[in-house]
Scaffold this motif. Structure first.
Motif, PDB file in Angstrom:
ATOM      1  N   UNK A  39      13.847 -39.580  18.503  1.00 25.26           N
ATOM      2  CA  UNK A  39      12.608 -39.248  19.368  1.00 25.26           C
ATOM      3  C   UNK A  39      11.110 -39.700  18.282  1.00 25.26           C
ATOM      4  N   UNK A  40      11.332 -39.530  16.955  1.00 18.38           N
ATOM      5  CA  UNK A  40      10.299 -39.972  16.216  1.00 18.38           C
ATOM      6  C   UNK A  40      10.082 -41.448  16.136  1.00 18.38           C
ATOM      7  N   UNK A  41      11.083 -42.237  16.115  1.00 23.65           N
ATOM      8  CA  UNK A  41      11.043 -43.669  15.963  1.00 23.65           C
ATOM      9  C   UNK A  41      10.501 -44.181  17.281  1.00 23.65           C
ATOM     10  N   UNK A  92       4.561 -33.841  16.008  1.00 23.81           N
ATOM     11  CA  UNK A  92       5.839 -32.892  16.503  1.00 23.81           C
ATOM     12  C   UNK A  92       7.009 -33.512  16.084  1.00 23.81           C
ATOM     13  N   UNK A  93       7.306 -34.924  16.106  1.00 23.86           N
ATOM     14  CA  UNK A  93       8.642 -35.420  15.865  1.00 23.86           C
ATOM     15  C   UNK A  93       8.673 -35.408  14.255  1.00 23.86           C
ATOM     16  N   UNK A  94       7.633 -36.141  13.757  1.00 25.15           N
ATOM     17  CA  UNK A  94       7.808 -36.163  12.151  1.00 25.15           C
ATOM     18  C   UNK A  94       8.077 -35.063  11.369  1.00 25.15           C
ATOM     19  N   UNK A  95       7.111 -34.154  11.312  1.00 22.88           N
ATOM     20  CA  UNK A  95       7.185 -32.780  10.713  1.00 22.88           C
ATOM     21  C   UNK A  95       8.405 -32.050  11.437  1.00 22.88           C
ATOM     22  N   UNK A  96       8.486 -32.236  12.848  1.00 23.30           N
ATOM     23  CA  UNK A  96       9.818 -31.390  13.083  1.00 23.30           C
ATOM     24  C   UNK A  96      11.040 -31.857  12.729  1.00 23.30           C
ATOM     25  N   UNK A  97      11.073 -33.247  12.290  1.00 22.31           N
ATOM     26  CA  UNK A  97      12.412 -33.846  11.817  1.00 22.31           C
ATOM     27  C   UNK A  97      12.488 -33.346  10.150  1.00 22.31           C
ATOM     28  N   UNK A  98      11.578 -33.335   9.532  1.00 21.19           N
ATOM     29  CA  UNK A  98      11.605 -32.742   8.010  1.00 21.19           C
ATOM     30  C   UNK A  98      11.821 -31.238   8.150  1.00 21.19           C
ATOM     31  N   UNK A  99      11.598 -30.725   9.204  1.00 17.06           N
ATOM     32  CA  UNK A  99      11.958 -29.054   9.141  1.00 17.06           C
ATOM     33  C   UNK A  99      13.602 -28.974   9.555  1.00 17.06           C
ATOM     34  N   UNK A 121      15.858 -28.140  18.822  1.00 16.20           N
ATOM     35  CA  UNK A 121      15.781 -29.281  19.657  1.00 16.20           C
ATOM     36  C   UNK A 121      15.126 -28.839  20.954  1.00 16.20           C
ATOM     37  N   UNK A 122      15.423 -27.677  21.427  1.00 13.72           N
ATOM     38  CA  UNK A 122      14.679 -27.397  22.691  1.00 13.72           C
ATOM     39  C   UNK A 122      13.341 -26.985  22.545  1.00 13.72           C
ATOM     40  N   UNK A 123      13.040 -26.615  21.333  1.00 17.61           N
ATOM     41  CA  UNK A 123      11.379 -26.343  21.013  1.00 17.61           C
ATOM     42  C   UNK A 123      10.968 -27.795  20.727  1.00 17.61           C
ATOM     43  N   UNK A 124      11.233 -28.791  20.319  1.00 14.44           N
ATOM     44  CA  UNK A 124      10.703 -30.270  20.213  1.00 14.44           C
ATOM     45  C   UNK A 124      10.434 -30.722  21.793  1.00 14.44           C
ATOM     46  N   UNK A 253       3.859 -27.485  13.502  1.00 18.19           N
ATOM     47  CA  UNK A 253       4.218 -28.704  14.548  1.00 18.19           C
ATOM     48  C   UNK A 253       4.077 -28.385  16.192  1.00 18.19           C
ATOM     49  N   UNK A 254       4.348 -27.127  16.405  1.00 13.39           N
ATOM     50  CA  UNK A 254       4.848 -26.866  17.908  1.00 13.39           C
ATOM     51  C   UNK A 254       3.612 -25.679  18.422  1.00 13.39           C
ATOM     52  N   UNK A 255       4.198 -24.570  18.519  1.00 12.55           N
ATOM     53  CA  UNK A 255       3.409 -23.622  19.246  1.00 12.55           C
ATOM     54  C   UNK A 255       2.051 -23.173  19.138  1.00 12.55           C
TER      55      UNK A 255
END
Length: 631
Positions: A39-41, A92-99, A121-124, A253-255
């Motif tokens: 998703x990030x790519x 969202x996807x970049x920081x989310x991936x690191x987390x 994954x549901x959160x992203x 990154x999200x909420x």
């Protein structure tokens, strides 16, 4: 076009984990991380395609179908990438991936490991729907899904009562704000005849200012709840009961960024109402300093960072309210870098200290946790707004926008400057008490150890972003601002270079002053801070008020929770449910049971009783006929 796959890939990850790999935790984490990585790519490719377009046409719309069509009400299922959304999907996807990568090490021994990654994954997925939606209704779908995910993840360790309560508190408080948000969407449709962003913004000049103000303020109610602004801020500090990767994801990154994004996305609407912008600026400014004061006295590292998030979100709304929309989004981006870094570094400390998070039991951890220390320090400097770290540039752009905003701009700027001073103080209070000085709990200190590579690698990348991430907005070379020009008007008036440098210097001095005060009170002379907190009457009383968060939770408990509980227990439960509904049902059953008992006596199973009954009945009939004949 691969745009829908940015959203769909994390959703597929949820389904694969739930139905295929849930028994194999390593495979589940691999699926989860891979889904977010893809998703990030795809997000990066979408942004690259956006950059290739001319500035005035920098938008990629994709409409699929009308998924709600009732009368004149049409809610399309459509996605739209524009400069603002592109920044958000990368964050969202970049920081989310690191987390996600960090969580593979942090949650390694958790029995619900696969479920945790499915929830991530549901959160992203939910946040990406919110960001890419081309209308308010679809945005609201993502908005509510994000709320659901926060409930599931904050209360992930549901066997702990505090975690379960925190999840329920977050869910309920957000429903209050979301009620206002729904009214705002209804108002938008009635006033503009559409819920699609593009159509609403085009029709804005033809709508009465009072209606625009009403719609904007109702929409802002949702942002107040989702982004934890006063008076709906109370859920976010308690959200620390969730696992640390959840804290980082929610805060960075999200909420909590959803409310800021929604107001920024609605900039053409809010910009038409001076009243709405003033309310946004006022709430944001007050929340920034209000939350900062509570962060001054907390002893839980994650809770300090939570109040810092509430305060920094206030900064973002301050920027949006004064019309510095670009500055607000710039700070949202840089804040995602260094706040994720700080939360994940705090998790590394917890990992080393057997789950302990009270820094009064720490001290001296710089040596055994050297890698974590330097990364935490970088995050702390960025949060404190120290040059040349990312937070310096974004925070300074907000303060500059405030300073040049109308008659009250200087007041907003001064409050922002004081907040910057407090932010630096409580950030380095944590750093000095955790990593410097003497160990306070030698048993815990003895077992302190550095985190595995799966946790250190994301910290390293986030540290790099916390250093370099602000330079794209450097004054005179503002690539970030130029990129967002098609979305927002220019964020502040032209000012002289001398004034701009002077304001930058004031912001930097505020940060350095907070660091120096923390050094004096918590490293050089820690006994003075203890005296201020416990011995001296005035400061001890103030310390107690701040430690109890101005008793806002207690006030809410007295005004709302107890009356609702009493209403539920005494009237709705006992009077209505037990005495009325259950009473009617039970009495009906008792009456029928009594009638049944009477007829049951006729069915004894004894032949003699039956013979006697037949004889008595026969004699009765004979007597009846004899009596009738004589009559």
């Amino acid at each position: 076009m691969f745009l829908p796959w940015i959203i769909l890939v994390p959703a597929i990850g949820v389904l694969v984990i739930a139905f295929v790999t849930n028994k194999n935790k390593h495979l589940s984490s691999l699926v989860s991380c891979t889904a977010v990585g893809i998703s990030f790519l795809l997000s990066a490719l979408a942004v690259y395609g956006l950059i290739q377009l001319p500035a005035e046409a920098r938008e990629i719309p994709t409409n699929y179908f009308n998924w709600t069509h009732t009368g004149s009400f049409i809610a399309p299922f459509g996605l739209r990438v524009h400069p603002l959304a592109s920044i958000m999907i990368l964050v969202v996807t970049g920081v989310g991936l690191l987390i996600h990568i960090y969580a593979t090490g942090y949650m390694h021994d958790d029995p619900l490991y696969s479920r945790f990654f499915a929830y991530l994954n549901l959160f992203i997925f939910s946040m990406l729907i919110l960001v890419l939606a081309n209308n308010y209704v679809l945005l609201f779908v993502g908005w509510e899904l994000v709320g659901l995910c926060s409930y599931l993840l904050i209360g992930f360790w549901f066997e702990k009562k505090s975690a379960a309560d925190a999840g329920k508190k977050a869910f309920i408080v957000n429903r209050i704000g979301d009620f206002g948000f729904l009214i705002g969407i209804f108002t938008v449709f009635v006033a503009f005849g559409s819920v699609t962003f593009k159509e609403v913004f085009v029709r804005t000049p033809a709508v009465a200012p009072a209606v625009i103000t009403a719609a904007s303020l109702w929409l802002f109610c949702g942002a107040v709840g989702k982004s934890a602004q006063f008076p709906l801020h109370v859920w976010l500090p308690d959200a620390m009961e969730g696992p640390t990767p959840v804290s980082a994801l929610i805060h960075a990154a999200t909420m909590v960024t959803a409310g800021v994004y929604m107001v920024a996305r609605s900039a053409p609407l809010f910009s038409e109402s001076a009243v709405a912008l003033t309310v946004v600026a006022t709430i944001g400014t007050f929340t920034a300093i209000f939350a900062a004061t509570m962060g001054l006295v907390q002893y839980d590292i994650k809770r300090v960072l939570a109040y810092s998030t509430v305060s920094q979100l206030g900064y973002m709304f301050m920027a949006l309210g004064v019309g510095a929309f670009t500055a607000g989004i710039f700070h949202l981006m840089t804040h995602a870098f260094f706040k994720a870094l700080l939360f994940l570094a705090a998790g590394s400390v917890m990992h080393a200290m057997d789950g302990e998070i009270d820094f009064r039991k720490m001290g001296g951890l710089k040596k055994p946790l050297n890698k974590t220390y330097w990364r935490f320090l970088i995050g702390g400097l960025a949060l404190s707004g120290i040059f040349p770290f990312a937070g310096f540039f974004s925070k300074d752009s907000i303060l500059l926008g405030a300073f040049t905003w109308g008659q009250n701009g200087r007041i907003v700027w001064a409050i922002g400057l004081i907040t910057a001073f407090m932010t630096a103080y409580y950030t380095f209070r944590v750093i000095y008490r955790t990593f410097h000085g003497q160990p306070q709990d030698k048993k815990l200190f003895k077992h302190a150890h550095e985190s595995p590579a799966s946790m250190i690698l994301p910290l390293t990348i986030l540290a790099g972003l916390s250093i370099a991430g602000g330079w794209i907005g450097i004054p005179g070379y503002d690539k970030f601002g130029h990129f967002l020009e098609p979305v927002f008007p220019k964020s502040h008036h032209e000012v002289s270079k001398g004034l701009e440098l002077g304001l930058m210097g004031a912001s930097l001095l505020a940060g350095l002053g907070g660091i120096y005060l923390a050094y004096q009170l918590h490293l050089k002379r820690p006994e003075v801070s203890e005296q201020l907190a416990t011995v001296r009457p005035l400061t001890a009383r103030l310390h107690r008020i701040l430690l109890h968060k101005y008793y806002v939770d207690e006030i809410y408990d007295f005004l709302f929770v107890r009356p609702i509980r009493a209403l539920s227990e005494r009237i709705l439960f006992r009077a209505v449910d037990v005495n009325t509904i259950d009473g009617i049902v039970n009495d009906t059953g008792s009456g029928l049971r009594g009638i049944g008992n009477l007829f049951r006596k006729l069915q004894t199973g004894d032949a003699r009783n039956y013979a006697a009954a037949i004889l008595i009945g026969t004699l009765g009939l004979i007597a009846y006929f004899v009596w009738t004949v004589k009559g």
